[in-house]
Write a protein that holds these residues in place. Structure first.
Motif, mmCIF file in Angstrom:
data_model
loop_
_atom_site.group_PDB
_atom_site.id
_atom_site.type_symbol
_atom_site.label_atom_id
_atom_site.label_comp_id
_atom_site.label_asym_id
_atom_site.label_seq_id
_atom_site.Cartn_x
_atom_site.Cartn_y
_atom_site.Cartn_z
ATOM 1 N N PRO A 1 -27.620 -38.288 25.704
ATOM 2 C CA PRO A 1 -26.546 -39.251 25.449
ATOM 3 C C PRO A 1 -26.383 -39.487 23.946
ATOM 4 C CG PRO A 1 -28.532 -40.411 26.053
ATOM 5 C CD PRO A 1 -28.842 -38.934 26.167
ATOM 6 N N SER A 2 -25.251 -40.007 23.555
ATOM 7 C CA SER A 2 -25.015 -40.318 22.153
ATOM 8 C C SER A 2 -25.638 -41.668 21.808
ATOM 9 C CB SER A 2 -23.517 -40.373 21.868
ATOM 10 O OG SER A 2 -23.309 -40.773 20.531
ATOM 11 N N PRO A 3 -26.542 -41.689 20.808
ATOM 12 C CA PRO A 3 -27.139 -42.958 20.406
ATOM 13 C C PRO A 3 -26.244 -43.762 19.455
ATOM 14 C CG PRO A 3 -28.212 -41.161 19.269
ATOM 15 C CD PRO A 3 -27.194 -40.556 20.190
ATOM 16 N N GLY A 4 -25.164 -43.157 18.984
ATOM 17 C CA GLY A 4 -24.254 -43.831 18.062
ATOM 18 C C GLY A 4 -23.150 -42.895 17.623
ATOM 19 N N GLU A 5 -22.092 -43.461 17.079
ATOM 20 C CA GLU A 5 -20.898 -42.688 16.717
ATOM 21 C C GLU A 5 -21.146 -41.515 15.788
ATOM 22 O OE1 GLU A 5 -17.364 -44.605 15.298
ATOM 23 O OE2 GLU A 5 -17.548 -46.115 16.852
ATOM 24 N N SER A 6 -21.896 -41.737 14.727
ATOM 25 C CA SER A 6 -22.040 -40.699 13.708
ATOM 26 C C SER A 6 -23.224 -39.763 13.947
ATOM 27 C CB SER A 6 -22.167 -41.354 12.332
ATOM 28 O OG SER A 6 -23.326 -42.157 12.303
ATOM 29 N N ILE A 7 -23.959 -39.953 15.029
ATOM 30 C CA ILE A 7 -25.152 -39.149 15.280
ATOM 31 C C ILE A 7 -24.807 -37.962 16.165
ATOM 32 C CG2 ILE A 7 -27.472 -39.168 16.267
ATOM 33 C CD1 ILE A 7 -27.530 -42.195 15.553
ATOM 34 N N THR A 8 -25.145 -36.749 15.704
ATOM 35 C CA THR A 8 -24.824 -35.534 16.450
ATOM 36 C C THR A 8 -26.061 -34.803 16.951
ATOM 37 O OG1 THR A 8 -24.774 -34.222 14.420
ATOM 38 C CG2 THR A 8 -22.683 -35.179 15.162
ATOM 39 N N GLU A 9 -27.247 -35.205 16.453
ATOM 40 C CA GLU A 9 -28.481 -34.549 16.867
ATOM 41 C C GLU A 9 -29.599 -35.580 16.973
ATOM 42 O OE1 GLU A 9 -29.454 -30.498 15.425
ATOM 43 O OE2 GLU A 9 -31.284 -31.432 14.696
ATOM 44 N N VAL A 10 -30.469 -35.381 17.949
ATOM 45 C CA VAL A 10 -31.627 -36.264 18.143
ATOM 46 C C VAL A 10 -32.882 -35.416 18.246
ATOM 47 C CG1 VAL A 10 -30.284 -38.065 19.295
ATOM 48 C CG2 VAL A 10 -31.383 -36.278 20.654
ATOM 49 N N SER A 11 -34.023 -36.077 18.230
ATOM 50 C CA SER A 11 -35.308 -35.396 18.392
ATOM 51 C C SER A 11 -35.931 -35.857 19.700
ATOM 52 C CB SER A 11 -36.218 -35.755 17.224
ATOM 53 O OG SER A 11 -37.492 -35.190 17.399
ATOM 54 N N ASP B 1 -38.320 -30.897 19.540
ATOM 55 C CA ASP B 1 -37.084 -30.118 19.378
ATOM 56 C C ASP B 1 -35.953 -31.004 18.865
ATOM 57 O OD1 ASP B 1 -38.259 -27.824 20.320
ATOM 58 O OD2 ASP B 1 -37.166 -27.758 22.216
ATOM 59 N N GLY B 2 -35.150 -30.462 17.944
ATOM 60 C CA GLY B 2 -33.909 -31.103 17.535
ATOM 61 C C GLY B 2 -32.840 -30.670 18.522
ATOM 62 N N ILE B 3 -32.142 -31.638 19.105
ATOM 63 C CA ILE B 3 -31.204 -31.338 20.186
ATOM 64 C C ILE B 3 -29.862 -31.988 19.909
ATOM 65 C CG2 ILE B 3 -30.852 -31.505 22.676
ATOM 66 C CD1 ILE B 3 -33.963 -32.034 22.790
ATOM 67 N N LYS B 4 -28.797 -31.240 20.098
ATOM 68 C CA LYS B 4 -27.439 -31.750 19.914
ATOM 69 C C LYS B 4 -27.099 -32.735 21.026
ATOM 70 C CE LYS B 4 -26.098 -29.029 16.477
ATOM 71 N NZ LYS B 4 -25.940 -29.560 15.158
ATOM 72 N N VAL B 5 -26.345 -33.782 20.678
ATOM 73 C CA VAL B 5 -25.844 -34.727 21.670
ATOM 74 C C VAL B 5 -25.000 -33.967 22.684
ATOM 75 C CG1 VAL B 5 -24.264 -36.672 22.003
ATOM 76 C CG2 VAL B 5 -25.926 -36.705 20.123
ATOM 77 N N GLY B 6 -25.212 -34.232 23.959
ATOM 78 C CA GLY B 6 -24.489 -33.555 25.031
ATOM 79 C C GLY B 6 -25.185 -32.317 25.569
ATOM 80 N N ALA B 7 -26.237 -31.853 24.888
ATOM 81 C CA ALA B 7 -26.953 -30.660 25.332
ATOM 82 C C ALA B 7 -27.768 -30.940 26.594
ATOM 83 C CB ALA B 7 -27.873 -30.162 24.231
ATOM 84 N N VAL B 8 -27.914 -29.925 27.428
ATOM 85 C CA VAL B 8 -28.729 -30.027 28.635
ATOM 86 C C VAL B 8 -30.197 -29.811 28.247
ATOM 87 C CG1 VAL B 8 -29.241 -29.009 30.887
ATOM 88 C CG2 VAL B 8 -26.865 -29.220 30.128
ATOM 89 N N VAL B 9 -31.063 -30.780 28.589
ATOM 90 C CA VAL B 9 -32.476 -30.693 28.232
ATOM 91 C C VAL B 9 -33.366 -30.437 29.439
ATOM 92 C CG1 VAL B 9 -32.299 -32.042 26.123
ATOM 93 C CG2 VAL B 9 -32.741 -33.199 28.298
#
Length: 76
Positions: free
Chosen positions: A8-18, A64-72
């Motif tokens: 999920p998106s943690p915020g508007e400007s964030i495109t990748e999470v760990s 892993d660095g993962i794009k928002v919306g990616a299947v994990v």
């Protein structure tokens, strides 16, 4: 039929999470809404919960660095 677990998106400007870590092992049977993993960004930490009951199939690793919306992972 498999159900995908996406980031999920943690915020508007964030495109990748760990991925901070999985709390369940690959192949484990999980219940709907059970806590599966934690993800983090510079601004927030989020929980990933099971969208359905079934066997968990993990597709990513801790750190892993993962794009928002990616299947994990998925649940069969």
């Amino acid at each position: 039929m498999a159900v995908d677990i996406t980031i999920p998106s943690p915020g508007e400007s964030i495109t990748e999470v760990s991925l901070s870590g999985w709390l369940k092992d690959d192949g484990t049977y999980v219940e709907k809404d059970e806590l599966l993993a934690e993800i983090g960004s510079d601004k927030a930490t989020l929980e990933l919960r099971a969208p359905a009951a079934g066997a968990l199939k993990i597709a990513t690793k801790k750190g892993d660095g993962i794009k928002v919306g990616a299947v994990v992972a998925s649940i069969d």
